[in-house]
Design a protein around this motif. Structure first.
Motif, PDB file in Angstrom:
ATOM      1  N   HIS A 164      41.902  42.212  45.773  1.00  0.00           N
ATOM      2  CA  HIS A 164      42.033  41.910  44.024  1.00  0.00           C
ATOM      3  C   HIS A 164      40.503  41.500  43.537  1.00  0.00           C
ATOM      4  O   HIS A 164      39.703  42.287  42.804  1.00  0.00           O
ATOM      5  CB  HIS A 164      43.150  41.042  43.649  1.00  0.00           C
ATOM      6  CG  HIS A 164      43.285  40.696  42.413  1.00  0.00           C
ATOM      7  ND1 HIS A 164      43.668  39.360  41.628  1.00  0.00           N
ATOM      8  CD2 HIS A 164      43.178  41.438  41.232  1.00  0.00           C
ATOM      9  CE1 HIS A 164      43.863  39.507  40.390  1.00  0.00           C
ATOM     10  NE2 HIS A 164      43.659  40.867  40.179  1.00  0.00           N
ATOM     11  N   GLU A 165      40.260  39.997  43.601  1.00  0.00           N
ATOM     12  CA  GLU A 165      39.052  39.586  43.065  1.00  0.00           C
ATOM     13  C   GLU A 165      38.286  38.395  43.732  1.00  0.00           C
ATOM     14  O   GLU A 165      39.070  37.760  44.739  1.00  0.00           O
ATOM     15  CB  GLU A 165      39.445  38.857  41.512  1.00  0.00           C
ATOM     16  CG  GLU A 165      39.852  40.094  40.530  1.00  0.00           C
ATOM     17  CD  GLU A 165      39.243  39.917  39.142  1.00  0.00           C
ATOM     18  OE1 GLU A 165      38.006  39.356  39.252  1.00  0.00           O
ATOM     19  OE2 GLU A 165      39.855  40.259  38.426  1.00  0.00           O
ATOM     20  N   HIS A 166      37.271  38.145  43.313  1.00  0.00           N
ATOM     21  CA  HIS A 166      36.300  37.171  44.157  1.00  0.00           C
ATOM     22  C   HIS A 166      35.454  36.688  43.104  1.00  0.00           C
ATOM     23  O   HIS A 166      33.997  37.005  43.225  1.00  0.00           O
ATOM     24  CB  HIS A 166      35.643  37.927  45.531  1.00  0.00           C
ATOM     25  CG  HIS A 166      34.996  36.800  46.643  1.00  0.00           C
ATOM     26  ND1 HIS A 166      34.820  35.512  46.121  1.00  0.00           N
ATOM     27  CD2 HIS A 166      34.490  36.940  47.453  1.00  0.00           C
ATOM     28  CE1 HIS A 166      34.461  35.094  47.145  1.00  0.00           C
ATOM     29  NE2 HIS A 166      34.051  35.842  48.086  1.00  0.00           N
ATOM     30  N   PRO A 167      35.816  36.241  42.147  1.00  0.00           N
ATOM     31  CA  PRO A 167      34.769  35.887  40.800  1.00  0.00           C
ATOM     32  C   PRO A 167      33.723  34.979  41.211  1.00  0.00           C
ATOM     33  O   PRO A 167      32.591  35.185  40.445  1.00  0.00           O
ATOM     34  CB  PRO A 167      35.683  35.028  39.804  1.00  0.00           C
ATOM     35  CG  PRO A 167      36.894  34.812  40.465  1.00  0.00           C
ATOM     36  CD  PRO A 167      37.130  35.580  41.996  1.00  0.00           C
ATOM     37  N   THR A 168      33.689  33.973  42.219  1.00  0.00           N
ATOM     38  CA  THR A 168      32.356  33.339  42.317  1.00  0.00           C
ATOM     39  C   THR A 168      31.372  34.033  43.158  1.00  0.00           C
ATOM     40  O   THR A 168      30.146  33.924  42.825  1.00  0.00           O
ATOM     41  CB  THR A 168      32.586  32.067  42.831  1.00  0.00           C
ATOM     42  OG1 THR A 168      33.274  32.392  44.336  1.00  0.00           O
ATOM     43  CG2 THR A 168      33.501  31.141  42.148  1.00  0.00           C
ATOM     44  N   GLN A 169      31.858  35.174  43.730  1.00  0.00           N
ATOM     45  CA  GLN A 169      30.935  36.121  44.664  1.00  0.00           C
ATOM     46  C   GLN A 169      30.079  36.915  43.422  1.00  0.00           C
ATOM     47  O   GLN A 169      29.001  37.052  43.364  1.00  0.00           O
ATOM     48  CB  GLN A 169      31.615  37.072  45.528  1.00  0.00           C
ATOM     49  CG  GLN A 169      30.900  38.161  46.121  1.00  0.00           C
ATOM     50  CD  GLN A 169      29.811  37.428  46.977  1.00  0.00           C
ATOM     51  OE1 GLN A 169      30.211  36.776  47.831  1.00  0.00           O
ATOM     52  NE2 GLN A 169      28.546  37.796  47.121  1.00  0.00           N
ATOM     53  N   ALA A 170      30.914  37.299  42.407  1.00  0.00           N
ATOM     54  CA  ALA A 170      30.306  37.966  41.382  1.00  0.00           C
ATOM     55  C   ALA A 170      29.405  37.137  40.564  1.00  0.00           C
ATOM     56  O   ALA A 170      28.219  37.745  40.105  1.00  0.00           O
ATOM     57  CB  ALA A 170      31.349  38.607  40.387  1.00  0.00           C
ATOM     58  N   LEU A 171      29.662  35.898  40.340  1.00  0.00           N
ATOM     59  CA  LEU A 171      28.645  35.114  39.621  1.00  0.00           C
ATOM     60  C   LEU A 171      27.476  34.794  40.448  1.00  0.00           C
ATOM     61  O   LEU A 171      26.435  34.948  40.027  1.00  0.00           O
ATOM     62  CB  LEU A 171      29.550  33.548  39.151  1.00  0.00           C
ATOM     63  CG  LEU A 171      30.364  33.609  38.068  1.00  0.00           C
ATOM     64  CD1 LEU A 171      31.244  32.345  38.382  1.00  0.00           C
ATOM     65  CD2 LEU A 171      29.570  33.759  36.695  1.00  0.00           C
ATOM     66  N   LEU A 172      27.573  34.563  41.704  1.00  0.00           N
ATOM     67  CA  LEU A 172      26.372  34.524  42.615  1.00  0.00           C
ATOM     68  C   LEU A 172      25.485  35.669  42.603  1.00  0.00           C
ATOM     69  O   LEU A 172      24.375  35.710  42.656  1.00  0.00           O
ATOM     70  CB  LEU A 172      26.977  33.621  43.943  1.00  0.00           C
ATOM     71  CG  LEU A 172      27.376  34.664  44.829  1.00  0.00           C
ATOM     72  CD1 LEU A 172      26.217  35.304  45.698  1.00  0.00           C
ATOM     73  CD2 LEU A 172      27.995  33.941  45.930  1.00  0.00           C
TER      74      LEU A 172
END
Ligand code: ASP
Ligand code: CP
Length: 308
Positions: A131-139
């Motif tokens: 589904h998602e990995h938002p802190t990966q997208a932020l980094l």
């Protein structure tokens, strides 16, 4: 500030930019002899990992410790989960121990959303199923901004096993919020029909990597997630590498300023050759270092470090 970080869609442009700017301030701490801030002294961060992780688990731990929080590391292996304890009962146990934030990785898509209903503290999604990995997208966004100076107007190709990639989903959501254009590239079997329109209108899909490379600022290679494949999505690893792997001749098709990213862990020789992974254009090691600063910023802002 938001209370939980469960999805890239939780972040509007202002909040995402606030996190990236705060991360840039946090990065200056990494350069100091004493890498600690007192911001979260007395607060407790629980890392709840039901699935394997190297980078995310370690960087959340380092981030919480650099902010002087108390850290409890929970891994499902070796816990009472092995005796059949449910996620809810585990969550209530952590709650009883006074967790202010729970960072959770889980093989089931949506598990962090469930958890957010059961605990009083903030929940951070550290990767849920496909589904998602938002802190990966932020980094990743932080890395692009620091290498290329901006996000708005960038063209980013996300290449490979999009079907199983929570990194791809969170990146499409966040990058489109921040004004970048995304093209998803891979074999048709590994790009879900309608994914582009469902996540962010304006996102393109292309099955020809060579055609896309000359027009991008960033190429983000995804790991082929064999552990999530119970079907054959391509004829062979060799054939996959031939069509969708990034090797040195392909890298030369990129504009001179373009960077090569990969969230890790890599299948060297499959989606990316060692020569490319270790080249000066690759930001792979930088992404890991930036992960600590970005996760410091997320914990700091979610736990109210800015208004205490
Ligand atoms: N480490 C990332 C994730 O957990 C990417 C990957 O495993 O390929 O989603
Ligand atoms: N990129 C990433 O999430 O790596 P880990 O699975 O090792 O945490």
């Amino acid at each position: 500030m938001i209370r939980h970080l469960l999805s890239g869609a939780d972040l509007d442009a202002a909040t995402a930019t606030q996190i990236l700017d705060t991360a840039a301030e946090m990065a200056t701490v990494a350069g100091r002899e004493v890498k600690k801030l007192p911001a979260l002294r007395g607060r407790t961060v629980v890392n709840l990992f039901y699935e394997d992780s190297t980078r995310t688990r370690i960087s959340f731990e380092a981030a919480a410790k650099r902010l002087s929080a108390d850290v409890i590391n929970f891994s499902a292996k070796g816990s009472s989960v092995a005796k059949g304890e449910s996620l809810k009962d585990t969550a209530l146990t952590l709650q009883a121990m006074g967790a202010d934030a729970v960072v959770v990785r889980h093989p089931a898509s949506g598990a962090p959303h469930r958890l957010a209903n059961w605990v009083d503290g903030s929940v951070v999604n550290a990767g849920d199923g496909t589904h998602e990995h938002p802190t990966q997208a932020l980094l990743d966004a932080y890395t692009m901004r620091s290498r290329l100076g901006r996000l708005a107007g960038l063209h980013v190709a996300i290449v490979g096993d999009v079907l199983h990639s929570r990194v791809a989903r969170s990146n499409v959501l966040l990058l489109s919020t921040l004004g970048a254009k995304v093209t998803l590239v891979g074999p048709p079997t590994l790009i879900p029909v309608d994914i582009a329109a469902a996540l962010a209108p304006g996102t393109d899909v292309c099955y020809d990597l060579d055609a896309v490379l000359p027009g991008v600022d960033v190429v983000m290679m995804l790991r082929v997630q064999r552990e999530r494949m119970n079907d054959s999505y391509f004829p062979s690893a060799r054939e996959y590498a031939r069509r969708y792997g990034l090797d040195a001749p392909r890298m030369r098709r990129l504009p001179e300023h373009a960077i090569v990213m990969h969230p890790g862990p890599m299948n060297r020789g499959m989606e990316i050759t060692p020569e490319v992974a270790d080249s000066p254009r690759s930001t792979i090691v930088e992404q890991v270092a930036n992960g600590v600063s970005v996760r410091m910023a997320v914990l700091y802002l979610l736990l109210g470090g800015n208004n205490r």
